[in-house]
Design a protein around this motif. Sequence first.
Motif, PDB file in Angstrom:
ATOM      1  N   ALA A  31       0.928  -1.303  -0.028  1.00 14.53           N
ATOM      2  CA  ALA A  31      -0.178  -0.126  -0.553  1.00 14.53           C
ATOM      3  C   ALA A  31       1.125   1.482  -0.043  1.00 14.53           C
ATOM      4  O   ALA A  31       0.704   2.281  -0.712  1.00 14.53           O
ATOM      5  N   GLY A  63      -3.400   5.681   2.145  1.00 17.58           N
ATOM      6  CA  GLY A  63      -3.635   4.312   3.273  1.00 17.58           C
ATOM      7  C   GLY A  63      -4.413   4.577   4.682  1.00 17.58           C
ATOM      8  O   GLY A  63      -6.381   5.406   4.661  1.00 17.58           O
ATOM      9  N   ILE A  75      -6.289   0.411   0.998  1.00 16.61           N
ATOM     10  CA  ILE A  75      -5.993   2.230   0.215  1.00 16.61           C
ATOM     11  C   ILE A  75      -7.601   2.920  -0.208  1.00 16.61           C
ATOM     12  O   ILE A  75      -8.037   2.188  -0.572  1.00 16.61           O
TER      13      ILE A  75
END
Length: 419
Positions: A356, A372, A381
């Motif tokens: 991420a 995130g 995300i």
Amino acid sequence: MKNNRDNFAAMIGRFKGDGPYLHDGDRVMIDAASGTFNLPFGYTHPRLINKLKEQIERCAHLSSAYTKPMAENILLQLQPYLPTGINRIWLRDVSGSGAVEGAIRMAQKYTGRSGVISLFASHHGQSLATATISGNAFRLANFSTHIEGSFKIPTPGSVLAGAADADGATANVIDELEDFFCYGSSGNVACLIMEPIQGNGGNVVLPVGFYRQIREFCTRHDIVLIADEVQTGFGRTGTFFASTGYANALEPDIIVFAKGAGGVGIPTGGILMKEKLDVLAAYEHSNTSGANPLSLTALHETIAIIEDERLLENVQHHEAYLRDALLDLQEKHPLISGVRGLGYMFGFDTPSPAIAAQAIDLAAQQGLIIRGSRYGKGSAIKVRPPLTCTRPHLDDIIQKLDRTFTELERADHPLQEAI
Ligand SMILES: Cc1ncc(COP(=O)(O)O)c(C=O)c1O
């Protein structure tokens, strides 16, 4: 000293907003996270900015002795968007954390009890009390405070894991909640607080049946139900509040708002509640800058702009388009899974927090801001464009996401060794 001043001017002068776009020097990025999820109009909105300029020239502060009628005026504006029975406002905060604390105080004073029930992976703020009730233990590692009688319950497991049997998981959580309450608590519980969609926790959309059962639990035990709409409020999910749309089965006693309420990031926060909960004396919950003229102006104008520009309709109209485009990306990219969301509040999973983080960095290089979850400790995300975004903006976001994940999945990308 002069150098320092010049440095500051250069640092801050590097940034300039333009609706959903952020200019960082020569780099232009579309902000698919709406700042810190607090920019429903993006960074700028000429009508709102003009009103703010007019106001700052008149005054930026008034004591609460003068602002109460203006708060009442804003309640009237909000009234059509509130669940039945919510007909009072407490407008003395400039942050979501402050407003959540105020809501807890109301529940404590009204019930004469103390404890707060909250959910795993929830996020309710930065202050000691709101961090304590938030469901992320790592944030508390170095601090300690306790609200007597409080406990946390699991967010329905299959939902956090993005899996199928949401109703089964919901039933289990509600059974466990009864058990915790009966056997694992002193019964000294004032309120249950939850985000209709868990924001920081990873855009966790809860099953509708869960809201209904939480409502029933609170009614059964005479517990005040607080909807923390700091992220979901002000149109984010396609209705003004999630509590009058997707999550209407919650029928909260209190709604807390902040973030998007300031339109272009002007700090503001407030509490909307049933009359019976209007119990606080001014000295029990207030801030110097609560309901300052700039936040009042921002609030008033934000509601008016949402109405005049038909932004709820805009979000409803584009919701399916955004969802389908994200689902197409999920089909195409092995690193994307679990697309979920409502309105302009979407999220998806990547295989790990490290991936991420890489995706967020790479996206920025492509001219796209995404964010995130769980302060970088989650693998989700979030994609949450400003409510003013139309199809060309969404296409821009999707194309940049596509390029980001194509790049990440390239066989020679350094990350491939770690996967
Ligand atoms: C659901 C929720 N509640 C409360 C807060 C705290 O708001 P603030 O950061 O304005 O204090 C946040 C902030 O992210 C939030 O997401």
